[in-house]
Design an enzyme around this catalytic site. Sequence first.
Site, PDB file in Angstrom:
ATOM      1  N   TYR A  98      52.048  85.602  45.048  1.00 54.00           N
ATOM      2  CA  TYR A  98      53.327  85.242  44.425  1.00 54.00           C
ATOM      3  C   TYR A  98      53.572  86.194  43.254  1.00 54.00           C
ATOM      4  CZ  TYR A  98      57.036  82.052  42.954  1.00 54.00           C
ATOM      5  OH  TYR A  98      58.238  81.520  42.582  1.00 54.00           O
ATOM      6  N   LYS A 124      59.229  73.799  72.476  1.00 60.13           N
ATOM      7  CA  LYS A 124      59.282  75.231  72.799  1.00 60.13           C
ATOM      8  C   LYS A 124      58.426  76.009  71.794  1.00 60.13           C
ATOM      9  CE  LYS A 124      62.277  74.902  76.237  1.00 60.13           C
ATOM     10  NZ  LYS A 124      62.150  75.420  77.602  1.00 60.13           N
ATOM     11  N   GLU A 150      68.406  77.970  73.003  1.00 59.72           N
ATOM     12  CA  GLU A 150      67.914  76.924  73.911  1.00 59.72           C
ATOM     13  C   GLU A 150      68.921  75.780  74.020  1.00 59.72           C
ATOM     14  OE1 GLU A 150      64.795  77.291  75.431  1.00 59.72           O
ATOM     15  OE2 GLU A 150      65.478  75.600  76.645  1.00 59.72           O
ATOM     16  N   ASP A 162      67.497  79.157  78.818  1.00 61.83           N
ATOM     17  CA  ASP A 162      67.969  78.385  79.989  1.00 61.83           C
ATOM     18  C   ASP A 162      68.662  79.272  81.006  1.00 61.83           C
ATOM     19  OD1 ASP A 162      67.409  75.499  79.096  1.00 61.83           O
ATOM     20  OD2 ASP A 162      68.337  76.480  77.387  1.00 61.83           O
ATOM     21  N   ALA A 183      76.646  74.639  87.875  1.00 62.01           N
ATOM     22  CA  ALA A 183      77.384  75.890  87.691  1.00 62.01           C
ATOM     23  C   ALA A 183      77.427  76.226  86.203  1.00 62.01           C
ATOM     24  CB  ALA A 183      78.795  75.729  88.252  1.00 62.01           C
ATOM     25  N   ASN A 209      65.459  68.675  84.532  1.00 63.09           N
ATOM     26  CA  ASN A 209      64.439  67.987  83.739  1.00 63.09           C
ATOM     27  C   ASN A 209      65.054  66.834  82.952  1.00 63.09           C
ATOM     28  OD1 ASN A 209      62.046  69.611  84.135  1.00 63.09           O
ATOM     29  ND2 ASN A 209      63.187  71.259  83.141  1.00 63.09           N
ATOM     30  N   ASN A 218      60.937  77.460  82.858  1.00 60.86           N
ATOM     31  CA  ASN A 218      60.969  78.683  82.053  1.00 60.86           C
ATOM     32  C   ASN A 218      59.754  78.860  81.131  1.00 60.86           C
ATOM     33  OD1 ASN A 218      61.827  76.818  80.069  1.00 60.86           O
ATOM     34  ND2 ASN A 218      63.978  77.250  80.553  1.00 60.86           N
TER      35      ASN A 218
HETATM   36  N1  LIG Z   1      63.264  73.971  85.279  1.00 64.16           N
HETATM   37  C1  LIG Z   1      63.736  74.743  84.329  1.00 64.16           C
HETATM   38  O1  LIG Z   1      63.085  75.668  83.861  1.00 64.16           O
HETATM   39  C2  LIG Z   1      65.102  74.520  83.800  1.00 64.16           C
HETATM   40  C3  LIG Z   1      65.880  73.490  84.216  1.00 64.16           C
HETATM   41  N2  LIG Z   1      67.121  73.324  83.725  1.00 64.16           N
HETATM   42  C4  LIG Z   1      67.872  72.147  84.144  1.00 64.16           C
HETATM   43  O2  LIG Z   1      69.113  72.538  84.663  1.00 64.16           O
HETATM   44  C5  LIG Z   1      70.077  71.561  84.310  1.00 64.16           C
HETATM   45  C6  LIG Z   1      71.306  72.248  83.728  1.00 64.16           C
HETATM   46  O3  LIG Z   1      70.972  72.880  82.528  1.00 64.16           O
HETATM   47  P1  LIG Z   1      71.971  73.959  81.888  1.00 64.16           P
HETATM   48  O4  LIG Z   1      72.421  74.918  82.912  1.00 64.16           O
HETATM   49  O5  LIG Z   1      71.312  74.438  80.664  1.00 64.16           O
HETATM   50  O6  LIG Z   1      73.206  73.014  81.483  1.00 64.16           O
HETATM   51  P2  LIG Z   1      74.791  73.287  81.481  1.00 64.16           P
HETATM   52  O7  LIG Z   1      75.369  72.170  80.703  1.00 64.16           O
HETATM   53  O8  LIG Z   1      75.085  74.672  81.068  1.00 64.16           O
HETATM   54  O9  LIG Z   1      75.210  73.147  83.011  1.00 64.16           O
HETATM   55  C7  LIG Z   1      75.125  71.942  83.714  1.00 64.16           C
HETATM   56  C8  LIG Z   1      75.797  72.161  85.048  1.00 64.16           C
HETATM   57  O10 LIG Z   1      75.438  71.072  85.907  1.00 64.16           O
HETATM   58  C9  LIG Z   1      76.605  70.595  86.505  1.00 64.16           C
HETATM   59  N3  LIG Z   1      76.461  69.190  86.845  1.00 64.16           N
HETATM   60  C10 LIG Z   1      76.112  68.168  86.052  1.00 64.16           C
HETATM   61  N4  LIG Z   1      76.141  67.007  86.739  1.00 64.16           N
HETATM   62  C11 LIG Z   1      76.545  67.327  87.995  1.00 64.16           C
HETATM   63  C12 LIG Z   1      76.821  66.575  89.157  1.00 64.16           C
HETATM   64  N5  LIG Z   1      76.704  65.249  89.149  1.00 64.16           N
HETATM   65  N6  LIG Z   1      77.201  67.233  90.274  1.00 64.16           N
HETATM   66  C13 LIG Z   1      77.356  68.577  90.276  1.00 64.16           C
HETATM   67  N7  LIG Z   1      77.128  69.348  89.189  1.00 64.16           N
HETATM   68  C14 LIG Z   1      76.743  68.722  88.058  1.00 64.16           C
HETATM   69  C15 LIG Z   1      77.712  70.802  85.477  1.00 64.16           C
HETATM   70  O11 LIG Z   1      78.964  70.762  86.153  1.00 64.16           O
HETATM   71  P3  LIG Z   1      80.371  71.028  85.381  1.00 64.16           P
HETATM   72  O12 LIG Z   1      80.431  72.514  85.195  1.00 64.16           O
HETATM   73  O13 LIG Z   1      81.400  70.512  86.320  1.00 64.16           O
HETATM   74  O14 LIG Z   1      80.274  70.272  84.086  1.00 64.16           O
HETATM   75  C16 LIG Z   1      77.323  72.168  84.929  1.00 64.16           C
HETATM   76  O15 LIG Z   1      77.855  73.192  85.737  1.00 64.16           O
HETATM   77  C17 LIG Z   1      69.391  70.561  83.413  1.00 64.16           C
HETATM   78  O16 LIG Z   1      69.007  69.448  84.176  1.00 64.16           O
HETATM   79  C18 LIG Z   1      68.162  71.275  82.952  1.00 64.16           C
HETATM   80  O17 LIG Z   1      67.058  70.412  82.712  1.00 64.16           O
HETATM   81  C19 LIG Z   1      67.677  74.182  82.813  1.00 64.16           C
HETATM   82  C20 LIG Z   1      66.948  75.228  82.351  1.00 64.16           C
HETATM   83  C21 LIG Z   1      65.567  75.431  82.755  1.00 64.16           C
HETATM   84  C1  LIG Z   2      63.066  73.639  80.877  1.00 61.88           C
HETATM   85  C2  LIG Z   2      64.314  73.717  80.124  1.00 61.88           C
HETATM   86  O1  LIG Z   2      64.500  74.589  79.305  1.00 61.88           O
HETATM   87  C3  LIG Z   2      65.352  72.761  80.394  1.00 61.88           C
HETATM   88  O2  LIG Z   2      65.202  71.912  81.278  1.00 61.88           O
HETATM   89  O3  LIG Z   2      66.395  72.820  79.706  1.00 61.88           O
HETATM   90 MG   LIG Z   3      66.229  74.310  78.106  1.00 55.07          MG
END
Ligand SMILES: NC(=O)C1=CN([C@@H]2O[C@H](COP(=O)(O)OP(=O)(O)OC[C@H]3O[C@@H](n4cnc5c(N)ncnc54)[C@H](OP(=O)(O)O)[C@@H]3O)[C@@H](O)[C@H]2O)C=CC1
Ligand SMILES: CC(=O)C(=O)O
Ligand SMILES: [Mg+2]
Length: 413
Positions: free
Chosen positions: A38, A93, A135, A161, A194, A285, A317
């Site tokens: 310090y 994380k 994240e 993600d 999407a 998840n 991830n």
């Molecule tokens: N295993 C892994 O390493 C990872 C897993 N994930 C998982 O992926 C998922 C999405 O995360 P992320 O992309 O960050 O989130 P976002 O919020 O960016 O995207 C979520 C997407 O899921 C769509 N969605 C939600 N509910 C439904 C449904 N009932 N039917 C169809 N589409 C649906 C949404 O649709 P709309 O556009 O119409 O709102 C949107 O496009 C989470 O469950 C997360 O845990 C994410 C990152 C890492």
């Molecule tokens: C694993 C992760 O980053 C998620 O499900 O959002």
């Molecule tokens: Mg995540």
Amino acid sequence: MSDFREQALHYHSHPVPGKISVELTKPAETVQDLALAYSPGVAEPVREIAADPANAYKYTGKGNMVAVITNGTAILGLGNLGPLASKPVMEGKALLFKRFAGLDSIDIEVKHNTTEDFINTVANIADTFGGINLEDIKAPECFEIEKALIERCSIPVFHDDQHGTAIVTAAGMINALEVQGKEIEDAIIVCLGAGAAAVACMELLIKCGALREHIYMLDRKGVIHTRRDDLNEYKQLFANNTDKRTLQDVIADADVFVGVSGPNLLSPDDLKLMADRPVVFACSNPDPEISPVLAHGARDDLIMATGRSDYPNQVNNVLCFPFIFRGALDVRASKINDEMKIAAVDAIRSIAKEPVPAEVLKAAGVETLEFGAQYIIPKPMDPRLLPRIAKAVAQAAIDSGVAQIDMPENYME
Ligand SMILES: NC(=O)C1=CN([C@@H]2O[C@H](COP(=O)(O)OP(=O)(O)OC[C@H]3O[C@@H](n4cnc5c(N)ncnc54)[C@H](OP(=O)(O)O)[C@@H]3O)[C@@H](O)[C@H]2O)C=CC1
Ligand SMILES: CC(=O)C(=O)O
Ligand SMILES: [Mg+2]
């Protein structure tokens, strides 16, 4: 309270609340120690850094420190529960960064009004860190946020993600298709979701050989097709010129299902419509689009993966972000580019094809693991991930011209 819920809450609250803390790297016991740490000693590195900002890497923890930053708008698959509620995931994380790559990491949960506010907040504190891991920020804002921060920051900014998920998905998918005797160029791919993960996963699969016109992406309103007029610019990239409208329409005869959406959205009957020897990555998840128990009950020719630790084939991830940041920081990469991402895909893929060390079998609680339907991707506790991915990523950073220093001598040997 269920046993598991109770265990999880106890884990997070005992013996002290939370999962991370700060530890000292220098002695701070004597008057002499304090005089160095310090006042007055601290003034010396201050002057050095003021004279040359690169000295921050020499005299502070910057080069080994990653910030995990969120606004809590897409916490796992739990949705927009706000910044504070996301803190256990972000501390998680940070725990993984330290456990798997020796990187110090701190979680930052940002409350903000506009996207611009968030970008400004992160850009204004970025110099503190060696890298920024964004994240659980929902789409489409995450795309604009990442792009702006990459432009404004001189350190790597990486939306986990999007790209961490895409890297692990691509590695697992190419291996799974190989086991199933299919080519990625021929695969009909259904992507439920999407958002952040979906768009990045599909873009990277295309870079690895998948055909855009073979991909059917769905959001909450169904199939993303060229006659929809409600698509943002990121979804538009996946608008398929098709008359198919529902999950059932597109899953019929599909080779691949990637779920990055939400829990329990794929039924056993949907699964039965898929082509022979399908690959199903239900990555939401904590609860996947279909449970492995239901999926394996529906058919016996599939390869199944989830994002969870408690089933075979964890496509998550965690297999990427600690190691890609290790490699990027160790050669002081200014960004994480496509070359570094592809290097990570190849490194992850190749490890899955090699004999598994006894310590990994022990940690996984199994007798054997061999490349095949139940083992397409390495386990997160595999000690080969760190040296192999970090070195491949560091080399790719050097080769692609974004590294600011050479490969450290005897790196990861
Ligand atoms: N295993 C892994 O390493 C990872 C897993 N994930 C998982 O992926 C998922 C999405 O995360 P992320 O992309 O960050 O989130 P976002 O919020 O960016 O995207 C979520 C997407 O899921 C769509 N969605 C939600 N509910 C439904 C449904 N009932 N039917 C169809 N589409 C649906 C949404 O649709 P709309 O556009 O119409 O709102 C949107 O496009 C989470 O469950 C997360 O845990 C994410 C990152 C890492
Ligand atoms: C694993 C992760 O980053 C998620 O499900 O959002
Ligand atoms: Mg995540």
